[in-house]
Design a protein around this motif. Structure first.
Motif, PDB file in Angstrom:
ATOM      1  N   ASP A 168     -17.317 -20.102  14.624  1.00 30.60           N
ATOM      2  CA  ASP A 168     -18.088 -20.315  15.848  1.00 30.60           C
ATOM      3  C   ASP A 168     -18.519 -21.777  15.916  1.00 30.60           C
ATOM      4  O   ASP A 168     -19.337 -22.232  15.124  1.00 30.60           O
ATOM      5  CB  ASP A 168     -19.320 -19.399  15.853  1.00 30.60           C
ATOM      6  N   ARG A 170     -20.145 -23.142  18.349  1.00 31.31           N
ATOM      7  CA  ARG A 170     -21.283 -23.321  19.255  1.00 31.31           C
ATOM      8  C   ARG A 170     -22.570 -23.528  18.465  1.00 31.31           C
ATOM      9  O   ARG A 170     -23.503 -22.732  18.508  1.00 31.31           O
ATOM     10  CB  ARG A 170     -21.386 -22.099  20.170  1.00 31.31           C
ATOM     11  N   ALA A 186     -28.819 -18.111  19.401  1.00 31.49           N
ATOM     12  CA  ALA A 186     -27.786 -17.393  20.172  1.00 31.49           C
ATOM     13  C   ALA A 186     -28.310 -16.027  20.604  1.00 31.49           C
ATOM     14  O   ALA A 186     -29.191 -15.456  19.954  1.00 31.49           O
ATOM     15  CB  ALA A 186     -26.526 -17.231  19.327  1.00 31.49           C
ATOM     16  N   PRO A 187     -27.795 -15.467  21.687  1.00 37.01           N
ATOM     17  CA  PRO A 187     -28.240 -14.151  22.154  1.00 37.01           C
ATOM     18  C   PRO A 187     -27.950 -13.062  21.120  1.00 37.01           C
ATOM     19  O   PRO A 187     -26.859 -13.004  20.541  1.00 37.01           O
ATOM     20  CB  PRO A 187     -27.418 -13.925  23.434  1.00 37.01           C
ATOM     21  N   ARG A 190     -24.805 -10.954  21.728  1.00 37.64           N
ATOM     22  CA  ARG A 190     -23.548 -11.627  21.416  1.00 37.64           C
ATOM     23  C   ARG A 190     -23.294 -11.644  19.916  1.00 37.64           C
ATOM     24  O   ARG A 190     -22.182 -11.364  19.456  1.00 37.64           O
ATOM     25  CB  ARG A 190     -23.567 -13.063  21.945  1.00 37.64           C
ATOM     26  N   ALA A 193     -22.264  -8.186  18.666  1.00 37.88           N
ATOM     27  CA  ALA A 193     -20.903  -7.844  19.084  1.00 37.88           C
ATOM     28  C   ALA A 193     -19.866  -8.637  18.294  1.00 37.88           C
ATOM     29  O   ALA A 193     -18.792  -8.119  17.965  1.00 37.88           O
ATOM     30  CB  ALA A 193     -20.735  -8.085  20.579  1.00 37.88           C
ATOM     31  N   ASP A 194     -20.179  -9.896  17.961  1.00 37.16           N
ATOM     32  CA  ASP A 194     -19.254 -10.706  17.169  1.00 37.16           C
ATOM     33  C   ASP A 194     -19.019 -10.098  15.787  1.00 37.16           C
ATOM     34  O   ASP A 194     -17.931 -10.242  15.215  1.00 37.16           O
ATOM     35  CB  ASP A 194     -19.790 -12.131  17.011  1.00 37.16           C
ATOM     36  N   ARG A 279     -14.131 -13.526  22.317  1.00 35.87           N
ATOM     37  CA  ARG A 279     -15.567 -13.556  22.066  1.00 35.87           C
ATOM     38  C   ARG A 279     -16.114 -14.976  22.061  1.00 35.87           C
ATOM     39  O   ARG A 279     -17.292 -15.193  21.746  1.00 35.87           O
ATOM     40  CB  ARG A 279     -15.866 -12.910  20.708  1.00 35.87           C
ATOM     41  N   GLY A 280     -15.285 -15.969  22.382  1.00 32.51           N
ATOM     42  CA  GLY A 280     -15.746 -17.349  22.404  1.00 32.51           C
ATOM     43  C   GLY A 280     -15.775 -18.017  21.049  1.00 32.51           C
ATOM     44  O   GLY A 280     -16.334 -19.102  20.890  1.00 32.51           O
TER      45      GLY A 280
END
Length: 324
Positions: A168, A170, A186-187, A190, A193-194, A279-280
């Motif tokens: 990740d 981000r 981070a949310p 999210r 789910a990751d 998922r980014g």
């Protein structure tokens, strides 16, 4: 990216403290007589066969300097890195226990607050542990229990596989350490789910081998994966995606908050990468699993060996050999 001095980069990484520290694992395991047990030692978690899968059991301890310099984040990491160990093996976390040493309640408070915040964020309960707040320094260790239906292991990388890095981007460095932090703001939804990506990859049969990127960074983690699987791995440094403004040498030694290496059959690479990118999470094929015992950096026609574990073993661990 400009011209890369492969030889100099390999030499720097070979001498890194993050990789050197992993050698202690093998020394301690030898003293405990752990080699050759029915439960393989050297993976991210101990995988204990259970009725319908595996119980996963792991523990992390933290450097005193880290706990002293950034106690809230140390507490957060106590939860986060244990969860990462479970996820790396295709599992889902169940519960956490901790052991905290501190100089009084005031000394313990930021560590406990960091652990509580991470447990709440990731939805994994802290169910007990050990406390000593009548000591002269802060120390921390955290253990976790998880469960997996199908395993991803450090022992199943095979020649011909493709090495994938999924990290990740981000985030940012938590200076002055090489910790890439992409989770604290981070949310929650999210992040949770990751955590499902790797278990779903395991259950879909898309990979057999994986490892979370730890204090040894991409290269140190690759060495451990290669040695446990008894293979060689060539890392193509030009194929490694870098976050904006981050140098290659630092990124190769970075400990990301969400980062995994997977060894994947060529026909499954696109499907695995797609799971992360949806998922980014930045994922790319960064190397090749080969026959041999060398972990090397490659760039075009240049190749430099970081470690040959036949001559200089790191962990000296692996799965119990089964007689033919």
């Amino acid at each position: 990216m400009g011209a890369i001095d492969i030889e100099a980069l390999a030499a720097t990484l070979a001498a890194s403290s993050g990789i050197a520290a992993k050698q202690d694992i093998g020394s301690v395991a030898a003293s405990l007589g752990l080699q050759g047990q029915s439960v393989a030692v050297g993976d991210d978690c101990a995988a204990l066969p259970d009725v319908d899968g595996y119980l996963l059991f792991a523990i992390e301890g933290f450097m005193n300097e880290f706990v002293a310099a950034d106690p809230w984040f140390a507490g957060w990491c106590g939860v986060m890195v244990n969860i990462s160990d479970v996820v790396a093996m295709g599992g889902r976390p169940v519960a956490i226990v901790d052991a905290v040493w501190a100089n009084g309640e005031t000394g313990a408070a930021p560590v406990l607050e960091g652990m509580r915040a991470a447990a709440r964020t990731f939805g994994v309960p802290i169910v007990g542990g050990h406390t000593n707040i009548r000591t002269d320094r802060g120390q921390l260790s955290v253990a976790i229990l998880g469960r997996a239906q199908k395993l991803l292991t450090s022992f199943d990388a095979r020649p011909g596989d493709v090495l994938i890095a999924a990290i990740d981007h981000r985030g940012r460095y938590r200076e002055p350490f090489n910790n890439w932090e992409a989770a604290t703001d981070a949310p929650c939804a999210r992040l949770r789910a990751d955590l499902e990506i790797l278990p779903e990859i395991a259950e879909a049969g898309l990979a057999l081998a994986a490892k979370d990127i730890s204090q040894g960074g991409i290269v140190g983690t690759t060495i451990m994966l290669a040695e446990c699987s008894r293979v060689g791995i060539d890392i193509n440094v030009s194929a490694i995606p870098l976050p904006a403004g981050v140098s290659l040498d630092r990124w190769l030694a970075t400990f990301p908050s969400f980062g995994y290496l997977l060894s994947v059959a060529p026909d499954k690479v696109d499907a695995v990468i797609a799971r992360f990118t949806a998922r980014g999470v930045t994922a790319a094929a960064i190397g090749s699993v080969v026959v041999g015992r060398e972990i090397a950096l490659i760039d075009g026609n240049s190749r430099a060996v970081v470690r040959d574990y036949a001559d200089a073993p790191l962990l000296q661990l692996g799965r119990k050999e089964v007689a033919a």
